[in-house]
Scaffold this motif. Structure first.
Motif, PDB file in Angstrom:
ATOM      1  N   GLY A 164       0.886  -1.033  -0.084  1.00  2.00           N
ATOM      2  CA  GLY A 164       0.162  -0.178  -0.004  1.00  2.00           C
ATOM      3  C   GLY A 164       0.948   1.312  -0.062  1.00  2.00           C
ATOM      4  O   GLY A 164       0.788   2.144  -0.465  1.00  2.00           O
ATOM      5  N   ASP A 165       1.916   1.295   1.001  1.00  2.00           N
ATOM      6  CA  ASP A 165       2.832   2.418   0.745  1.00  2.00           C
ATOM      7  C   ASP A 165       3.488   2.823  -0.571  1.00  2.00           C
ATOM      8  O   ASP A 165       3.677   3.946  -1.021  1.00  2.00           O
ATOM      9  CB  ASP A 165       3.837   2.275   2.140  1.00  2.00           C
ATOM     10  N   ALA A 166       3.873   1.524  -1.040  1.00  2.00           N
ATOM     11  CA  ALA A 166       4.659   1.332  -2.366  1.00  2.00           C
ATOM     12  C   ALA A 166       3.655   2.133  -3.703  1.00  2.00           C
ATOM     13  O   ALA A 166       3.866   2.880  -4.408  1.00  2.00           O
ATOM     14  CB  ALA A 166       5.043   0.020  -2.654  1.00  2.00           C
ATOM     15  N   MET A 167       2.315   1.940  -3.327  1.00  2.00           N
ATOM     16  CA  MET A 167       1.498   2.204  -4.527  1.00  2.00           C
ATOM     17  C   MET A 167       1.128   3.715  -4.394  1.00  2.00           C
ATOM     18  O   MET A 167       0.947   4.254  -5.085  1.00  2.00           O
ATOM     19  CB  MET A 167      -0.070   1.338  -4.318  1.00  2.00           C
ATOM     20  N   ILE A 168       0.927   4.229  -2.928  1.00  2.00           N
ATOM     21  CA  ILE A 168       1.006   5.630  -2.874  1.00  2.00           C
ATOM     22  C   ILE A 168       2.146   6.305  -3.417  1.00  2.00           C
ATOM     23  O   ILE A 168       1.800   7.395  -4.128  1.00  2.00           O
ATOM     24  CB  ILE A 168       0.751   5.828  -1.257  1.00  2.00           C
ATOM     25  N   LEU A 169       3.184   5.982  -3.052  1.00  2.00           N
ATOM     26  CA  LEU A 169       4.490   6.405  -3.606  1.00  2.00           C
ATOM     27  C   LEU A 169       4.542   6.556  -5.298  1.00  2.00           C
ATOM     28  O   LEU A 169       4.855   7.402  -5.938  1.00  2.00           O
ATOM     29  CB  LEU A 169       5.598   5.847  -3.315  1.00  2.00           C
ATOM     30  N   ALA A 170       4.027   5.315  -5.666  1.00  2.00           N
ATOM     31  CA  ALA A 170       4.065   5.172  -7.175  1.00  2.00           C
ATOM     32  C   ALA A 170       2.823   6.211  -7.857  1.00  2.00           C
ATOM     33  O   ALA A 170       3.125   6.740  -8.857  1.00  2.00           O
ATOM     34  CB  ALA A 170       3.712   3.983  -7.633  1.00  2.00           C
ATOM     35  N   ASN A 171       1.769   6.233  -7.249  1.00  2.00           N
ATOM     36  CA  ASN A 171       0.852   7.422  -7.680  1.00  2.00           C
ATOM     37  C   ASN A 171       0.906   8.641  -7.620  1.00  2.00           C
ATOM     38  O   ASN A 171       0.876   9.351  -8.640  1.00  2.00           O
ATOM     39  CB  ASN A 171      -0.583   6.992  -6.900  1.00  2.00           C
ATOM     40  N   LEU A 172       1.918   8.968  -6.595  1.00  2.00           N
ATOM     41  CA  LEU A 172       2.399  10.465  -6.320  1.00  2.00           C
ATOM     42  C   LEU A 172       3.320  10.984  -7.470  1.00  2.00           C
ATOM     43  O   LEU A 172       3.285  11.680  -7.983  1.00  2.00           O
ATOM     44  CB  LEU A 172       2.831  10.614  -5.206  1.00  2.00           C
ATOM     45  N   PHE A 173       4.148   9.746  -7.765  1.00  2.00           N
ATOM     46  CA  PHE A 173       5.042   9.972  -8.714  1.00  2.00           C
ATOM     47  C   PHE A 173       4.358  10.168 -10.097  1.00  2.00           C
ATOM     48  O   PHE A 173       5.006  10.972 -10.790  1.00  2.00           O
ATOM     49  CB  PHE A 173       6.418   8.806  -8.773  1.00  2.00           C
ATOM     50  N   ALA A 174       3.602   9.121 -10.405  1.00  2.00           N
ATOM     51  CA  ALA A 174       2.869   9.342 -11.832  1.00  2.00           C
ATOM     52  C   ALA A 174       2.235  10.565 -11.885  1.00  2.00           C
ATOM     53  O   ALA A 174       2.157  11.097 -12.918  1.00  2.00           O
ATOM     54  CB  ALA A 174       1.737   8.159 -11.539  1.00  2.00           C
ATOM     55  N   SER A 175       1.519  11.246 -10.905  1.00  2.00           N
ATOM     56  CA  SER A 175       0.933  12.646 -11.104  1.00  2.00           C
ATOM     57  C   SER A 175       2.187  13.339 -11.256  1.00  2.00           C
ATOM     58  O   SER A 175       1.681  14.234 -12.069  1.00  2.00           O
ATOM     59  CB  SER A 175       0.464  12.898  -9.518  1.00  2.00           C
TER      60      SER A 175
END
Length: 259
Positions: free
Chosen positions: A229-240
Motif C-alpha cells: 500500500g505504501d509503495a502504491m501511494i508512492l507510485a501514484n504520487l510519482f505518476a502525478s
C-alpha cells in the motif's frame, strides 16, 4: 534496521550555532522503519570522529553522518577508516561547478576538485539545491551515509536519494504504474520526453523507464515501500508528477502495472 546519527561540528558543542537537523533526520528515518539507536554530536577532531564511528559500529551497521572538519578533508578520513583509496569523480565535479555558478557561489576549480574526491566504491548523490553532494559507502557489513553541512542541502539530498536508499534496505512492498502516452508525446521523441520529465528520470525510488509497447511510448514506474500500500501511494504520487511535467495533452491512459 538500526542506525546511528553522528553530527560533526565544534560550533554545536560550543553553542556558536544551533543544531537543528538531527531531529528531522531521526523523525524521517523512523517513518522509513529505520530504528535510530542514538544521536551523537562530536567536535571537529579526527580522533573524536573515529571514536564515534568505532562506538557506533559496535552496535549498528549503518551510520548517517553530517558536518565535519571541512567536507573535502573528511573524505581522506573516511577512506582511511574503511581502508579505501580516494577517486576523483568528473561527473560530480561538473555538476558542482554548474550548481555553484547557478547559485552565485564563488568556488575555484581547485576547491571543487577537492570536494569531488570520494572513497572508492561510494555511490554519489548530486545536490540540486546547493552544490556539495552526499554519498553512501558500503564496506563489508558497515554502511556510512555522508551528507553535507547545510541543513537545506541535507534535507534535499535525504528526500531525493536517501529515502529511496532506505526503502531498498528495509522494504517488503512494491508497486507499479504504467502511463500510456499518445501521438502528441510520440512527436516529442525520447529526447523530448526526457527533457520534459527532467530530474524525475534520475529518481531511484520510484524508478522510471520509457519503453515502446505496440504503437505507444509508455512510462513504467516502479516503487518500493514498507508495504504494498505504501509503495502504491508512492507510485501514484510519482505518476502525478510525471503527468504534470508532460501535460495532460500527452496522456492516453494511466493504470496499475504488474511487477
Amino acid at each position: 534496521m538500526k542506525a546511528d546519527i553522528i553530527c560533526i561540528g565544534t560550533e554545536y558543542i560550543t553553542g556558536m550555532l544551533p543544531e537543528n537537523t538531527t531531529n528531522y533526520l531521526a523523525g524521517r528515518m523512523a517513518e522509513l522503519d529505520v530504528n535510530v539507536r542514538r544521536i551523537v554530536i562530536v567536535g571537529s577532531y579526527e580522533e573524536e570522529i573515529r571514536k564515534a564511528l568505532d562506538d557506533s559500529y559496535q552496535d549498528v551497521d549503518t551510520v548517517l553522518l553530517t558536518g565535519g572538519i571541512g567536507y573535502g578533508r573528511n573524505q581522506n578520513l573516511f577512506a582511511d577508516y574503511f581502508g579505501k583509496k580516494l577517486f576523483f569523480s568528473e561527473d560530480a565535479f561538473a555538476h558542482m561547478k554548474k550548481q555553484a555558478e547557478k547559485s552565485g557561489v564563488r568556488m575555484d576549480d581547485t576547491q571543487l576538485k577537492d570536494l569531488a574526491e570520494f572513497p572508492e566504491g561510494a555511490t554519489i548523490f548530486d545536490n540540486y539545491d546547493g552544490y556539495v553532494p552526499g554519498y553512501v559507502l558500503e564496506s563489508g557489513k558497515k554502511t556510512l551515509i555522508v551528507l553535507p553541512f547545510l541543513s537545506t542541502d541535507i534535507k534535499a539530498i535525504f528526500e531525493d536519494d536517501i529515502v529511496g536508499y532506505f526503502y531498498k534496505r528495509v522494504s517488503i512492498g512494491n508497486a507499479g504504474m504504467k502511463i500510456i502516452l499518445n501521438e502528441k508525446a510520440e512527436e516529442k521523441g525520447i529526447r523530448g520526453l526526457l527533457s520534459s520529465l527532467g530530474d524525475l528520470c534520475k529518481s531511484e525510488n520510484p524508478s522510471l523507464d520509457i519503453v515502446k509497447e505496440e504503437n505507444n511510448y509508455v512510462l513504467k514506474i516502479r516503487a518500493v515501500g514498507p508495504t504494498n500500500g505504501d509503495a502504491m501511494i508512492l507510485a501514484n504520487l510519482f505518476a502525478s508528477d510525471c503527468c504534470q511535467k508532460l501535460g495532460s495533452e500527452c496522456i492516453l491512459n494511466i493504470k496499475e502495472d504488474t511487477i
